[in-house]
Enzyme design. Structure first.
Site, PDB file in Angstrom:
ATOM      1  N   LYS A  79     -35.285 -15.082   1.402  1.00 38.73           N
ATOM      2  CA  LYS A  79     -34.274 -15.558   2.356  1.00 38.73           C
ATOM      3  C   LYS A  79     -34.729 -15.248   3.781  1.00 38.73           C
ATOM      4  O   LYS A  79     -35.300 -14.180   4.047  1.00 38.73           O
ATOM      5  CB  LYS A  79     -32.936 -14.866   2.050  1.00 38.73           C
ATOM      6  CG  LYS A  79     -31.757 -15.391   2.864  1.00 38.73           C
ATOM      7  CD  LYS A  79     -30.446 -14.735   2.430  1.00 38.73           C
ATOM      8  CE  LYS A  79     -29.270 -15.247   3.242  1.00 38.73           C
ATOM      9  NZ  LYS A  79     -27.987 -14.663   2.815  1.00 38.73           N
ATOM     10  N   SER A 159     -23.967 -17.758   2.020  1.00 39.56           N
ATOM     11  CA  SER A 159     -25.005 -18.161   2.953  1.00 39.56           C
ATOM     12  C   SER A 159     -26.373 -18.317   2.313  1.00 39.56           C
ATOM     13  O   SER A 159     -27.276 -18.909   2.902  1.00 39.56           O
ATOM     14  CB  SER A 159     -25.101 -17.124   4.083  1.00 39.56           C
ATOM     15  OG  SER A 159     -25.546 -15.867   3.567  1.00 39.56           O
ATOM     16  N   SER A 183     -21.972 -14.116  -0.457  1.00 39.73           N
ATOM     17  CA  SER A 183     -23.112 -14.994  -0.159  1.00 39.73           C
ATOM     18  C   SER A 183     -24.220 -15.005  -1.198  1.00 39.73           C
ATOM     19  O   SER A 183     -25.157 -15.785  -1.090  1.00 39.73           O
ATOM     20  CB  SER A 183     -23.713 -14.628   1.203  1.00 39.73           C
ATOM     21  OG  SER A 183     -22.887 -15.108   2.230  1.00 39.73           O
TER      22      SER A 183
END
EC number: 6.3.5.7
Length: 493
Positions: A79, A159, A183
């Protein structure tokens, strides 16, 4: 060689050690898949071809010498929130334009020490603020799943949308992700993948771009429960550079998989039956209850009375911490700089150009609730509510409940650029209704795929555990996984 990308981490690990194929072959298969499919999904914001091949070649050398690490030769996506030395790290924000750190986050350093290979950096909501991966400076991510008979683009959740989409579409064997209010778990539920948010302090936050420091926690997204256990074992560590990380022995999570849940007490919180909850979510929940009952668990109804205050309290605490954390982005030392007539004007111009709409919204909310005259009314009250939420869970666990079962999300994935969601940020925030309590209380939570809705889209169930008892989550999630079966999208790309 594309079928290599369909192997789970555990299968790839065993076959790499048996020398059935090389780490370089596996990495090349993934890089080929990314190059072909990433224009469709927008899951990666940077692909590190050369670095991946060099790391894979080094893995092959170690495999040849019998010195394989726990993740030797396994290609992962990272990420864009994790600092990776010399590689694009921008939290999917324009304000960190061109930023390449000179250091490595503790989580990624742990993964590389265990032999993992980096494929690239994954898209996400800007500064991890979002539930749909539409706030990214690099544009929305597309979910690999589609509703039956429809070409409509769906969100992968947020997210960590890039992480979930890449794992689901076979563009990495597993991915790192972060969870501040859901998330990891919400995107996992939307993409038919497994995602675990560990206990606060189990995984170091050092080198992870901060959103809300008392809530943020890194964890993995993987294709099945075993893979999530393998990844968390490598990601977790105590770290002197993160004073909130806890010095507790890290168990062999994989060893918990396959253990019986006979005699385990599973709590069902009545407060999670929210108004307007779709019938298919209730049906899924009942299925999960039945599976655990059949496996020998005892089902008990429990009460978490302060649940209804969790979402409003979260949306005070998280923006308040974000407004403080994001004050460091000023155009002076790194990232974007927009010239101004003086330094104050330069700050204003840089932030106006650098931050996206959702990030600005949350900074303004956070600054407001921390301002003189409002601090006591909002922030202090929210922290008191947080203590009560934590106590609800403590009371339930003290009464002998081992694990809590709830839905992961209030619905399946919705459309990209959904007008209803775009027009009403509160409707978007409600996506976190089942997940935020876990962050507020600092507990571990896992989302496991449990079925498909009437349109053929994946739905997840969430298990919440005692602090630092991720083993019970893996053990129980595996029972649900075995009963529900595995889910993968029909390939249309």
């Amino acid at each position: 060689m594309t079928e290599l990308t369909k192997l789970t981490i555990s299968a790839a690990r065993d076959r790499l050690r048996a020398r059935e194929f090389s780490a370089l072959e596996l990495t090349d298969a993934y890089l080929g898949a990314i190059d072909a499919a990433n224009p469709t999904f927008n899951a990666y914001v940077a692909v590190t071809h050369d670095k991946a091949r060099a790391m894979a070649a080094a893995s092959d050398e170690r495999l040849g010498k019998g010195e394989a690490g726990a993740l030797e030769g396994i290609p992962l996506g990272i990420k864009d929130l994790f600092a990776t030395e010399g590689v694009h790290t921008q939290a999917a924000s324009h304000i960190l334009d061109g930023f390449k750190p000179r250091y490595e986050s503790t989580v990624t350093a742990n993964l590389w020490a265990d032999g993992a290979v980096m494929l690239g950096k994954l898209n996400m909501d800007e500064f991890a603020m979002g539930s749909s991966n539409e706030t990214s400076y690099y544009g929305a991510v597309t979910n690999p799943w589609r509703a039956n008979g429809s070409n409509k683009k769906l969100v992968p959740g947020g997210s960590s949308g890039g992480s979930a989409a890449a794992v689901s579409a076979w563009l990495c064997a597993g991915a790192t992700a972060t969870d501040t209010g859901g998330s990891i778990r919400q995107p996992a539920a939307f993409t038919g993948t497994v995602g675990i948010k560990p206990t606060y302090g189990r995984v170091s936050r050092w080198g992870v771009v901060a959103f809300a420091s008392s809530l943020d926690q890194a964890g993995p997204i993987a294709r099945d429960v075993r893979d999530a256990a393998i990844l968390l074992k490598s990601m977790a560590s105590v770290d002197q550079k993160d004073t909130t990380s806890v010095d507790l022995a890290i168990p062999d999570y994989e060893a918990a998989i396959g253990k019986s849940v006979k005699g385990m007490k599973v709590g069902i919180p009545r407060e999670y039956r929210v108004d307007g909850m779709p019938q298919e979510i209730e049906t899924l929940w009942q299925k999960g209850i039945a599976w655990l009952k059949e496996a020998g668990a005892e089902i008990v109804e429990i009460s978490l009375p302060h649940t209804k205050y969790a979402l409003p309290a979260y949306y005070i605490v998280a923006p308040a911490e974000a407004s403080s954390n994001l004050a460091r982005y000023d155009g002076v030392r790194y990232g974007l700089r927009v010239p101004g007539k003086d330094i104050a004007d330069m700050y204003e111009q840089t932030r106006a150009a650098g931050f996206g709409r959702e990030v600005k919204r949350r900074i303004m909310i956070g600054t407001y609730v921390l301002s003189a005259g409002y601090y006591d009314a909002y922030y202090l009250q929210a922290q008191k509510v947080r203590t009560l939420i934590k106590k609800d869970f403590e009371d339930v666990f003290a009464a002998g409940v081992d694990v809590i079962l709830t839905p992961a999300t209030p619905s399946a994935a919705f459309g990209v650029a959904d007008e209803e969601m775009a027009a009403d940020p509160v409707k978007m925030y409600l996506n976190d209704i089942f997940t935020v309590t876990v962050n507020m209380a600092g507990l571990p939570g896992i989302s496991v795929p449990a079925g498909l809705d009437e349109r053929g889209l994946p739905l997840g169930l969430q298990l919440i555990g005692r602090p630092f008892d991720e083993e019970t989550l893996f053990q129980t999630a595996h029972v649900i996984e075995q009963a529900a079966g595995r889910f993968e999208p029909a390939k249309w790309w």
